[in-house]
Design a protein around this motif. Structure first.
Motif, PDB file in Angstrom:
ATOM      1  N   ASN A  26       0.135  -9.428   0.892  1.00  0.00           N
ATOM      2  CA  ASN A  26      -0.421  -9.053  -0.396  1.00  0.00           C
ATOM      3  C   ASN A  26      -0.366  -7.534  -0.569  1.00  0.00           C
ATOM      4  O   ASN A  26       0.190  -6.826   0.272  1.00  0.00           O
ATOM      5  N   VAL A  27      -0.933  -7.063  -1.643  1.00  0.00           N
ATOM      6  CA  VAL A  27      -0.876  -5.633  -1.958  1.00  0.00           C
ATOM      7  C   VAL A  27      -1.560  -4.804  -0.865  1.00  0.00           C
ATOM      8  O   VAL A  27      -1.123  -3.688  -0.560  1.00  0.00           O
ATOM      9  N   ILE A  28      -2.572  -5.369  -0.228  1.00  0.00           N
ATOM     10  CA  ILE A  28      -3.263  -4.640   0.849  1.00  0.00           C
ATOM     11  C   ILE A  28      -2.364  -4.541   2.076  1.00  0.00           C
ATOM     12  O   ILE A  28      -2.287  -3.482   2.715  1.00  0.00           O
ATOM     13  N   SER A  29      -1.666  -5.609   2.406  1.00  0.00           N
ATOM     14  CA  SER A  29      -0.746  -5.596   3.551  1.00  0.00           C
ATOM     15  C   SER A  29       0.346  -4.554   3.346  1.00  0.00           C
ATOM     16  O   SER A  29       0.635  -3.756   4.243  1.00  0.00           O
ATOM     17  N   TYR A  30       0.945  -4.584   2.162  1.00  0.00           N
ATOM     18  CA  TYR A  30       1.987  -3.606   1.868  1.00  0.00           C
ATOM     19  C   TYR A  30       1.419  -2.192   1.817  1.00  0.00           C
ATOM     20  O   TYR A  30       2.044  -1.246   2.307  1.00  0.00           O
ATOM     21  N   GLY A  31       0.242  -2.041   1.245  1.00  0.00           N
ATOM     22  CA  GLY A  31      -0.371  -0.720   1.166  1.00  0.00           C
ATOM     23  C   GLY A  31      -0.619  -0.116   2.533  1.00  0.00           C
ATOM     24  O   GLY A  31      -0.392   1.080   2.750  1.00  0.00           O
ATOM     25  N   ALA A  32      -1.058  -0.943   3.481  1.00  0.00           N
ATOM     26  CA  ALA A  32      -1.283  -0.460   4.843  1.00  0.00           C
ATOM     27  C   ALA A  32       0.032  -0.006   5.477  1.00  0.00           C
ATOM     28  O   ALA A  32       0.085   1.036   6.152  1.00  0.00           O
ATOM     29  N   ALA A  33       1.083  -0.770   5.258  1.00  0.00           N
ATOM     30  CA  ALA A  33       2.392  -0.405   5.823  1.00  0.00           C
ATOM     31  C   ALA A  33       2.923   0.883   5.179  1.00  0.00           C
ATOM     32  O   ALA A  33       3.466   1.756   5.866  1.00  0.00           O
ATOM     33  N   ILE A  34       2.746   1.020   3.876  1.00  0.00           N
ATOM     34  CA  ILE A  34       3.197   2.231   3.176  1.00  0.00           C
ATOM     35  C   ILE A  34       2.406   3.435   3.673  1.00  0.00           C
ATOM     36  O   ILE A  34       2.973   4.508   3.937  1.00  0.00           O
ATOM     37  N   SER A  35       1.105   3.268   3.854  1.00  0.00           N
ATOM     38  CA  SER A  35       0.271   4.363   4.371  1.00  0.00           C
ATOM     39  C   SER A  35       0.683   4.758   5.784  1.00  0.00           C
ATOM     40  O   SER A  35       0.688   5.943   6.132  1.00  0.00           O
ATOM     41  N   ALA A  36       1.031   3.773   6.592  1.00  0.00           N
ATOM     42  CA  ALA A  36       1.480   4.060   7.958  1.00  0.00           C
ATOM     43  C   ALA A  36       2.794   4.845   7.930  1.00  0.00           C
ATOM     44  O   ALA A  36       2.984   5.772   8.711  1.00  0.00           O
ATOM     45  N   CYS A  37       3.685   4.473   7.021  1.00  0.00           N
ATOM     46  CA  CYS A  37       4.944   5.218   6.873  1.00  0.00           C
ATOM     47  C   CYS A  37       4.668   6.649   6.438  1.00  0.00           C
ATOM     48  O   CYS A  37       5.290   7.594   6.922  1.00  0.00           O
ATOM     49  N   CYS A  38       3.714   6.805   5.543  1.00  0.00           N
ATOM     50  CA  CYS A  38       3.332   8.135   5.063  1.00  0.00           C
ATOM     51  C   CYS A  38       2.849   8.994   6.225  1.00  0.00           C
ATOM     52  O   CYS A  38       3.237  10.157   6.355  1.00  0.00           O
ATOM     53  N   ALA A  39       2.009   8.416   7.077  1.00  0.00           N
ATOM     54  CA  ALA A  39       1.432   9.166   8.191  1.00  0.00           C
ATOM     55  C   ALA A  39       2.492   9.642   9.184  1.00  0.00           C
ATOM     56  O   ALA A  39       2.297  10.643   9.871  1.00  0.00           O
ATOM     57  N   LYS A  40       3.590   8.942   9.228  1.00  0.00           N
ATOM     58  CA  LYS A  40       4.659   9.306  10.173  1.00  0.00           C
ATOM     59  C   LYS A  40       5.862   9.963   9.500  1.00  0.00           C
ATOM     60  O   LYS A  40       6.919  10.118  10.110  1.00  0.00           O
ATOM     61  N   GLY A  41       5.719  10.325   8.227  1.00  0.00           N
ATOM     62  CA  GLY A  41       6.800  11.027   7.537  1.00  0.00           C
ATOM     63  C   GLY A  41       7.978  10.155   7.161  1.00  0.00           C
ATOM     64  O   GLY A  41       9.062  10.665   6.894  1.00  0.00           O
ATOM     65  N   ARG A  42       7.783   8.868   7.095  1.00  0.00           N
ATOM     66  CA  ARG A  42       8.864   7.929   6.771  1.00  0.00           C
ATOM     67  C   ARG A  42       8.865   7.628   5.278  1.00  0.00           C
ATOM     68  O   ARG A  42       8.662   6.500   4.838  1.00  0.00           O
ATOM     69  N   TRP A  43       9.115   8.659   4.477  1.00  0.00           N
ATOM     70  CA  TRP A  43       9.037   8.547   3.020  1.00  0.00           C
ATOM     71  C   TRP A  43      10.047   7.548   2.458  1.00  0.00           C
ATOM     72  O   TRP A  43       9.735   6.811   1.533  1.00  0.00           O
ATOM     73  N   GLU A  44      11.241   7.515   3.025  1.00  0.00           N
ATOM     74  CA  GLU A  44      12.255   6.592   2.517  1.00  0.00           C
ATOM     75  C   GLU A  44      11.829   5.140   2.728  1.00  0.00           C
ATOM     76  O   GLU A  44      12.008   4.299   1.850  1.00  0.00           O
TER      77      GLU A  44
END
Length: 122
Positions: A26-44
């Motif tokens: 759901n949107v929360i699952s994806y949001g957590a993954a996007i936030s994790a990417c953000c924290a590690k500089g994985r913008w793409e």
């Protein structure tokens, strides 16, 4: 938890595992993954996840867009952040101050206060 810890690889594994087990993220699952990417500089990868969630029938919200915009901002990709802000507007999403501030281009260096730098008044 993965999002806050910046464990983007684990967050992506969990998304894949959910799909394998027939559990629709759901949107929360994806949001957590996007936030994790953000924290590690994985913008793409953060932007790819926005697309994947839309393709999966999970519409991104202000929070998921803000996280992707933040990832772009941290990587110095403010042009891409502006594109995402435009996309939010096109989707009718209201952006918050976080999304707006993260998409702003870096400030220009101050102009030195000298006669040679100002237009001639003579």
């Amino acid at each position: 938890a993965c999002g806050r810890a910046g464990e983007y690889e684990r967050a992506l594994e969990l998304l894949a595992e959910m799909n394998e087990r027939g559990i629709k993220p759901n949107v929360i699952s994806y949001g957590a993954a996007i936030s994790a990417c953000c924290a590690k500089g994985r913008w793409e990868r953060a932007i790819e996840l926005l697309r994947e969630m839309s393709d999966a029938g999970v519409p991104p919200n202000t929070i998921t867009f803000s996280a992707a915009i933040s990832a772009c901002e941290k990587a110095g990709r403010w042009e891409k952040a502006l594109q995402l802000l435009d996309e939010m507007d096109e989707r009718g999403l209201k952006y918050d101050v976080i999304a707006f501030n993260r998409s702003a281009p870096p400030p220009s260096p101050p102009v030195p206060d000298c006669r040679l730098c100002r237009p001639s008044l003579y």
